[in-house]
Design a protein around this motif. Structure first.
Motif, PDB file in Angstrom:
ATOM      1  N   PRO A  97      -3.838   7.709  13.008  1.00  0.00           N
ATOM      2  CA  PRO A  97      -3.011   7.641  11.799  1.00  0.00           C
ATOM      3  C   PRO A  97      -3.407   6.517  10.838  1.00  0.00           C
ATOM      4  O   PRO A  97      -3.413   6.713   9.621  1.00  0.00           O
ATOM      5  N   TYR A  98      -3.764   5.347  11.373  1.00  0.00           N
ATOM      6  CA  TYR A  98      -4.072   4.192  10.513  1.00  0.00           C
ATOM      7  C   TYR A  98      -5.277   4.455   9.598  1.00  0.00           C
ATOM      8  O   TYR A  98      -5.325   3.978   8.472  1.00  0.00           O
ATOM      9  N   ILE A  99      -6.262   5.240  10.093  1.00  0.00           N
ATOM     10  CA  ILE A  99      -7.444   5.551   9.285  1.00  0.00           C
ATOM     11  C   ILE A  99      -7.038   6.395   8.074  1.00  0.00           C
ATOM     12  O   ILE A  99      -7.507   6.170   6.954  1.00  0.00           O
ATOM     13  N   THR A 100      -6.125   7.342   8.296  1.00  0.00           N
ATOM     14  CA  THR A 100      -5.600   8.164   7.215  1.00  0.00           C
ATOM     15  C   THR A 100      -4.807   7.301   6.237  1.00  0.00           C
ATOM     16  O   THR A 100      -4.969   7.416   5.022  1.00  0.00           O
ATOM     17  N   PHE A 101      -3.963   6.421   6.775  1.00  0.00           N
ATOM     18  CA  PHE A 101      -3.144   5.531   5.946  1.00  0.00           C
ATOM     19  C   PHE A 101      -4.023   4.699   5.005  1.00  0.00           C
ATOM     20  O   PHE A 101      -3.697   4.496   3.839  1.00  0.00           O
ATOM     21  N   MET A 102      -5.161   4.226   5.513  1.00  0.00           N
ATOM     22  CA  MET A 102      -6.046   3.368   4.724  1.00  0.00           C
ATOM     23  C   MET A 102      -6.922   4.168   3.750  1.00  0.00           C
ATOM     24  O   MET A 102      -7.555   3.584   2.877  1.00  0.00           O
ATOM     25  N   ALA A 134     -11.425  -6.433   6.494  1.00  0.00           N
ATOM     26  CA  ALA A 134     -11.540  -6.602   7.947  1.00  0.00           C
ATOM     27  C   ALA A 134     -11.225  -5.284   8.652  1.00  0.00           C
ATOM     28  O   ALA A 134     -11.960  -4.854   9.552  1.00  0.00           O
ATOM     29  N   ALA A 135     -10.155  -4.643   8.222  1.00  0.00           N
ATOM     30  CA  ALA A 135      -9.725  -3.387   8.848  1.00  0.00           C
ATOM     31  C   ALA A 135     -10.783  -2.295   8.666  1.00  0.00           C
ATOM     32  O   ALA A 135     -11.085  -1.549   9.603  1.00  0.00           O
ATOM     33  N   PHE A 136     -11.346  -2.232   7.466  1.00  0.00           N
ATOM     34  CA  PHE A 136     -12.369  -1.228   7.160  1.00  0.00           C
ATOM     35  C   PHE A 136     -13.586  -1.419   8.076  1.00  0.00           C
ATOM     36  O   PHE A 136     -14.111  -0.464   8.655  1.00  0.00           O
ATOM     37  N   ILE A 145      -0.494  -0.227  17.642  1.00  0.00           N
ATOM     38  CA  ILE A 145      -0.896  -0.512  16.260  1.00  0.00           C
ATOM     39  C   ILE A 145      -2.394  -0.847  16.199  1.00  0.00           C
ATOM     40  O   ILE A 145      -2.924  -1.511  17.083  1.00  0.00           O
ATOM     41  N   HIS A 146      -3.059  -0.402  15.137  1.00  0.00           N
ATOM     42  CA  HIS A 146      -4.493  -0.660  14.965  1.00  0.00           C
ATOM     43  C   HIS A 146      -4.762  -2.155  14.752  1.00  0.00           C
ATOM     44  O   HIS A 146      -3.987  -2.827  14.074  1.00  0.00           O
ATOM     45  N   GLY A 147      -5.865  -2.627  15.319  1.00  0.00           N
ATOM     46  CA  GLY A 147      -6.271  -4.020  15.145  1.00  0.00           C
ATOM     47  C   GLY A 147      -6.421  -4.407  13.672  1.00  0.00           C
ATOM     48  O   GLY A 147      -6.149  -5.546  13.286  1.00  0.00           O
ATOM     49  N   GLY A 148      -6.815  -3.450  12.854  1.00  0.00           N
ATOM     50  CA  GLY A 148      -6.995  -3.700  11.431  1.00  0.00           C
ATOM     51  C   GLY A 148      -5.715  -4.174  10.756  1.00  0.00           C
ATOM     52  O   GLY A 148      -5.746  -5.060   9.901  1.00  0.00           O
ATOM     53  N   ALA A 149      -4.587  -3.578  11.143  1.00  0.00           N
ATOM     54  CA  ALA A 149      -3.294  -3.975  10.564  1.00  0.00           C
ATOM     55  C   ALA A 149      -2.944  -5.394  11.011  1.00  0.00           C
ATOM     56  O   ALA A 149      -2.382  -6.176  10.240  1.00  0.00           O
ATOM     57  N   VAL A 150      -3.306  -5.718  12.265  1.00  0.00           N
ATOM     58  CA  VAL A 150      -3.076  -7.083  12.775  1.00  0.00           C
ATOM     59  C   VAL A 150      -3.974  -8.073  12.012  1.00  0.00           C
ATOM     60  O   VAL A 150      -3.531  -9.162  11.648  1.00  0.00           O
ATOM     61  N   GLU A 182       4.669   4.006  12.463  1.00  0.00           N
ATOM     62  CA  GLU A 182       3.783   4.996  13.097  1.00  0.00           C
ATOM     63  C   GLU A 182       2.521   5.265  12.282  1.00  0.00           C
ATOM     64  O   GLU A 182       1.510   5.708  12.829  1.00  0.00           O
ATOM     65  N   ARG A 183       2.569   4.984  10.977  1.00  0.00           N
ATOM     66  CA  ARG A 183       1.381   5.200  10.132  1.00  0.00           C
ATOM     67  C   ARG A 183       0.268   4.201  10.463  1.00  0.00           C
ATOM     68  O   ARG A 183      -0.873   4.387  10.073  1.00  0.00           O
ATOM     69  N   PHE A 184       0.612   3.124  11.169  1.00  0.00           N
ATOM     70  CA  PHE A 184      -0.383   2.090  11.472  1.00  0.00           C
ATOM     71  C   PHE A 184      -0.951   2.226  12.886  1.00  0.00           C
ATOM     72  O   PHE A 184      -1.666   1.342  13.362  1.00  0.00           O
TER      73      PHE A 184
END
Lengths: 140, 168
Positions: free
Chosen positions: B28-33, B69-71, A53-58, A42-44
């Motif tokens: 959530p992913y932005i916070t995680f990163m 890439a994610a950033f 899931i965010h594209g960045g994680a992919v 869920e953090r992603f």
């Protein structure tokens, strides 16, 4: 020789802090082919409304998997770095399901490795994303 | 003819900061990163705060290519969404308080994303800005650039296409 190389590549990939942070696990590795799984977390999440899931994680998964495929190729001596990576997002990954990327080195020269990769969730007939990339071949 | 008095500066700032914060903290992913955003008027800059978990090559050490890439992708999506909702929250058509409570506008979807790695990402903070080259009704083209110590020496750049949310 090739098994040794796969083991070295496996150990190196398993030590990458960011891959660990994303919970990536090597499914298989060897001869310019790598398969890496990233569990749903869920953090992603990239879109709170759909919980996808965010594209960045992919991207991170594709990049790691592409690099792993280069490192375990019989003609690649050691390290590698990404030169460029293009990712096409075909559909949203199903929330709750792990994403598995499979990358292959389809051509390698003295200085560049060309890589193709596909990422799937449980429905392996419909890829979530595909990628193509060029990686450096280092240490020769 | 009497002119309408301009809004007090703190009201304007508060509204804009609240809208940006709602957009960013909702993901959530932005916070995680560990990514945050600086704002100057309508211009936003992504800030990636360095952390050991962002490392990709522990030998060098260098930031993971996937992190870079994610950033860039996060910066592109936020910049595009921000530009897309700007008029609506400035006019009041979009309620910033509702946004802050979690009722966020739908986000653009990434169609494709290409990143060029120009030099290795050093183990320190990074910054990124995106330019919307074309914002159509259905599709948008965005370019993004990330740098560390020197704005004129980017360590990565990206080109991306997005599918815009359909108006409800």
């Amino acid at each position: 020789m090739s098994a040794d190389k796969s083991n070295i590549a496996r150990q190196f990939i398993e030590l990458i802090p960011h891959s660990k942070a994303l919970g990536m696990q090597i499914v298989s590795i060897g001869d310019g082919l790598a398969e890496i799984m990233m569990p749903y977390d869920e953090r992603f999440i990239g879109d709170p409304k759909t919980r996808v899931i965010h594209g960045g994680a992919v991207s991170a998964l594709m990049d790691t998997c592409g690099g792993a495929a280069v490192m375990c190729h019989p003609d690649a001596p050691a390290g590698t770095a990404t030169i460029d990576l293009r990712i096409d997002y075909m559909r949203a990954a199903t929330p709750g399901q792990a994403i598995t990327a499979r990358a292959e080195v389809y051509h390698i020269t003295r200085s560049v490795a060309f890589v193709r990769a596909t990422a799937c969730d449980d429905d392996t007939d419909r890829p979530v994303a595909t990628a193509t990339g060029a990686f450096t071949v280092e240490g020769r | 003819m009497p002119r309408k008095a301009p809004e007090p500066v703190q009201i304007v700032k508060q509204r804009r900061d609240a809208a940006l914060n709602a957009l960013v903290s909702g993901v959530p992913y932005i916070t995680f990163m560990g990514i945050s955003f600086d704002r100057r008027g309508d211009e936003v800059t992504g800030v990636l705060s360095f952390d050991d978990k962002l490392i990709g090559n522990p030998m060098l050490p260098a930031i993971h290519g996937g992190v870079t890439a994610a950033f860039l992708e996060v910066t592109a999506v936020i910049s595009l969404s921000w530009a897309y909702i700007w008029e609506d929250f400035e006019s009041g058509a979009l309620d910033v308080e509702k946004m802050a409570a979690g009722d966020l506008p739908r986000l653009p979807k990434t169609i494709d994303f290409t990143v060029d790695y120009l030099r290795s990402g050093l183990p320190r903070d990074a910054y990124a800005r995106a330019t919307i080259t074309r914002a159509g009704r259905r599709y948008a083209s965005v370019q993004a650039e990330a740098w560390q110590d020197n704005r004129d020496r980017p360590f990565a750049q990206a080109t991306a296409h997005f599918l815009m949310p359909r108006p409800d």
